[in-house]
Motif scaffolding. Structure first.
Motif, mmCIF file in Angstrom:
data_model
loop_
_atom_site.group_PDB
_atom_site.id
_atom_site.type_symbol
_atom_site.label_atom_id
_atom_site.label_comp_id
_atom_site.label_asym_id
_atom_site.label_seq_id
_atom_site.Cartn_x
_atom_site.Cartn_y
_atom_site.Cartn_z
ATOM 1 N N ALA A 1 -7.098 1.329 -0.394
ATOM 2 C CA ALA A 1 -7.579 1.407 0.642
ATOM 3 C C ALA A 1 -8.711 0.155 1.213
ATOM 4 O O ALA A 1 -8.919 0.014 2.279
ATOM 5 C CB ALA A 1 -8.985 2.627 0.740
ATOM 6 N N ASN B 1 0.920 -1.134 -0.161
ATOM 7 C CA ASN B 1 -0.255 0.003 -0.085
ATOM 8 C C ASN B 1 0.671 1.360 0.034
ATOM 9 O O ASN B 1 0.650 2.374 -0.735
ATOM 10 C CB ASN B 1 -1.072 -0.036 1.065
ATOM 11 C CG ASN B 1 -2.016 1.055 1.014
ATOM 12 O OD1 ASN B 1 -2.404 1.599 -0.144
ATOM 13 N ND2 ASN B 1 -2.806 1.009 2.088
ATOM 14 N N SER C 1 -4.292 4.899 -3.373
ATOM 15 C CA SER C 1 -4.272 3.954 -2.343
ATOM 16 C C SER C 1 -4.981 2.698 -2.272
ATOM 17 O O SER C 1 -6.118 2.876 -3.156
ATOM 18 C CB SER C 1 -4.555 4.997 -1.076
ATOM 19 O OG SER C 1 -4.898 4.127 0.009
ATOM 20 N N ARG D 1 0.932 3.930 -3.036
ATOM 21 C CA ARG D 1 0.769 5.330 -2.763
ATOM 22 C C ARG D 1 1.846 6.279 -3.138
ATOM 23 O O ARG D 1 1.620 7.182 -3.875
ATOM 24 C CB ARG D 1 0.215 5.393 -1.321
ATOM 25 C CG ARG D 1 -0.390 6.902 -1.161
ATOM 26 C CD ARG D 1 -0.975 7.101 0.338
ATOM 27 N NE ARG D 1 -1.515 5.714 0.950
ATOM 28 C CZ ARG D 1 -1.481 5.319 2.073
ATOM 29 N NH1 ARG D 1 -0.864 6.092 3.008
ATOM 30 N NH2 ARG D 1 -2.405 4.531 2.460
#
Length: 178
Positions: free
Chosen positions: A53, A41, A51, A45
């Motif tokens: 998420a 992640n 991202s 990013r």
């Protein structure tokens, strides 16, 4: 550094009857997966400004697994959280009974977690609750909590039996038998 005052460094670890190997392996795998998900992640990013998420759902589920397995290992190894300063003020017989009471409280709290966690899992299954990020059935994630609480209760019962058998069990370095 002297280890005179550190009880973790000066005492030998108790040996549980049932080995902790499986719990340690599963906890290590869950922790490694959690680290890889988080690393992926962060890299995504940083490189793409995007991202992942949805991976938070997996991360939370893995944190519950690691926490519950850690509680199980701590219980079996006599590393539960307790206030030893107050117990050390008691006479030897009082220390023994404080140890029994603390273990019974541990069993009671995790049995409560089994019952209430089981009710949450059942409600999530019955009402077909889905996870917000991936849309998977939420009960699959929640099921780890009551199942692993059973493992902690089993370890606490084993510790209690061992303590009662030796009449002074895990506190043998600090107290004398009756």
């Amino acid at each position: 550094m002297p280890s005179d005052g550190d009880p973790i460094l000066t005492t030998s670890e108790p040996k549980p009857t049932v080995p902790l190997t499986l719990e340690k392996i599963v906890a290590a795998i869950a922790m490694a997966a959690l680290c890889l998900i988080t690393l992926g992640n962060v890299i995504a990013r940083y490189l793409t400004n995007y991202s992942f998420a949805f991976t938070e759902e997996y991360s939370i589920a893995l944190m519950v697994v690691v926490t519950m397995l850690g509680a199980s290992i701590a219980t079996a190894m006599d590393r539960q959280i307790r206030i030893t300063w107050f117990a050390s003020l008691l006479p030897p017989r009082g220390q023994f009974w404080a140890e029994i009471l603390a273990t019974l409280a541990t069993i009671g709290m995790f049995v409560l977690l089994i019952v209430l966690g089981g009710q949450v899992v059942w409600d999530e299954y019955r009402f077909e609750v889905t996870s917000p990020g991936l849309g998977e059935p939420q009960w699959i994630y929640t099921l780890a909590l009551p199942l692993l609480a059973v493992v902690v209760v089993a370890r606490a019962i084993g510790y209690l039996i061992g303590t009662l058998r030796t009449r002074h069990g895990a506190v043998q370095d600090r107290i004398e038998p009756f």
